[in-house]
Design an enzyme around this catalytic site. Sequence first.
Site, PDB file in Angstrom:
ATOM      1  CG  HIS A  99      -2.036   0.989   1.098  1.00  0.00           C
ATOM      2  ND1 HIS A  99      -1.845   2.345   1.263  1.00  0.00           N
ATOM      3  CD2 HIS A  99      -3.331   0.829   0.757  1.00  0.00           C
ATOM      4  CE1 HIS A  99      -2.999   2.969   1.058  1.00  0.00           C
ATOM      5  NE2 HIS A  99      -3.912   2.073   0.746  1.00  0.00           N
ATOM      6  CD  GLU A 166      -5.642   1.744  -2.950  1.00  0.00           C
ATOM      7  OE1 GLU A 166      -6.785   1.773  -2.530  1.00  0.00           O
ATOM      8  OE2 GLU A 166      -4.650   1.899  -2.214  1.00  0.00           O
TER       9      GLU A 166
HETATM   10  P1  13P Z   1      -9.646   6.198   0.138  1.00  0.00           P
HETATM   11  O1  13P Z   1     -10.880   5.428  -0.237  1.00  0.00           O
HETATM   12  O2  13P Z   1      -9.766   6.868   1.453  1.00  0.00           O
HETATM   13  O3  13P Z   1      -9.177   7.092  -0.961  1.00  0.00           O
HETATM   14  O4  13P Z   1      -8.486   5.143   0.380  1.00  0.00           O
HETATM   15  C1  13P Z   1      -8.156   4.301  -0.631  1.00  0.00           C
HETATM   16  C2  13P Z   1      -7.188   3.360  -0.085  1.00  0.00           C
HETATM   17  O5  13P Z   1      -6.062   3.724   0.184  1.00  0.00           O
HETATM   18  C3  13P Z   1      -7.654   1.985   0.150  1.00  0.00           C
HETATM   19  O6  13P Z   1      -6.588   1.128   0.364  1.00  0.00           O
END
Ligand code: 13P
Length: 265
Positions: A99, A166
């Site tokens: 992450h 992401e």
């Molecule tokens: P948000 O939905 O708060 O943007 O976070 C995304 C995230 O990092 C999920 O792992």
Amino acid sequence: MLNKPKKMIVANWKMNVTSQKDAEGLFLSIRNVVSKLEYTQMICCPPHMYVNQVAQHANHKNYRVGGQDAYPEESGSRTGETSVLMMKNAGAEYVILGHSERRHLETKLDISRKVIAVLEHEMTPIICIGEESRDKNWKKVLQQQVKDVFNRVPKKNPENIILAYEPIWAISSDKKNPATSTEYMEALEVIKKESQKIFKTAKAVEKIRFLYGGSLDDKNIEDFLKNANVDGFLVGRVSHDPRILMTMFRLVEDHVQKELFSISE
Ligand code: 13P
């Protein structure tokens, strides 16, 4: 569902749930709704402290439990770490890895060792990648990230791998700046092409499940459902808001149902 895996919403609670009581209450409040869904599944990823407790309530195929990270060795002198084995023994079946909020703490080699260890322990890694900004190099950055996570990983069971796109610029912020379905599809094309070089066949890459994450909520999820080829979502900020999360589950469920209905007509 025509042999397709259920769509998933992965609820990454991050560090936002701070007591056992809250963790249990939150999970139980979402659980009843999720248990009735036919096409959608929740993977709940609490802070490590509460994985075991939440897992004790995760007795239905629609809601499973994951960790937010895990150390690749099973045990040893690693102060403060939680091993893959500990995570598994606590009841986790999934582990979020790489992450962006942890990348300053780990190298790409660490991440790929974690992916391998999670697979070896018969759990499913949810590997996060994503560029920092959409500058002129963003595709190269993404290609490199795909190489870094997949190069050393065993290639024989791609269906056990989940890759979450992401983009860092879209993650949880006051800016609230989600990617659009178009931006997601552009990234997916890059990711799949690069993955194919590593996994050798398009068929293998089709077995990997791809998620989108970054400022998702009940307002923008439909854009992805309607316009993107997405197997699910990785949700942060709203993952501990049962009302919004339930609306999102409903939207996903209704969308899949409609899609199936239109296929069978
Ligand atoms: P948000 O939905 O708060 O943007 O976070 C995304 C995230 O990092 C999920 O792992």
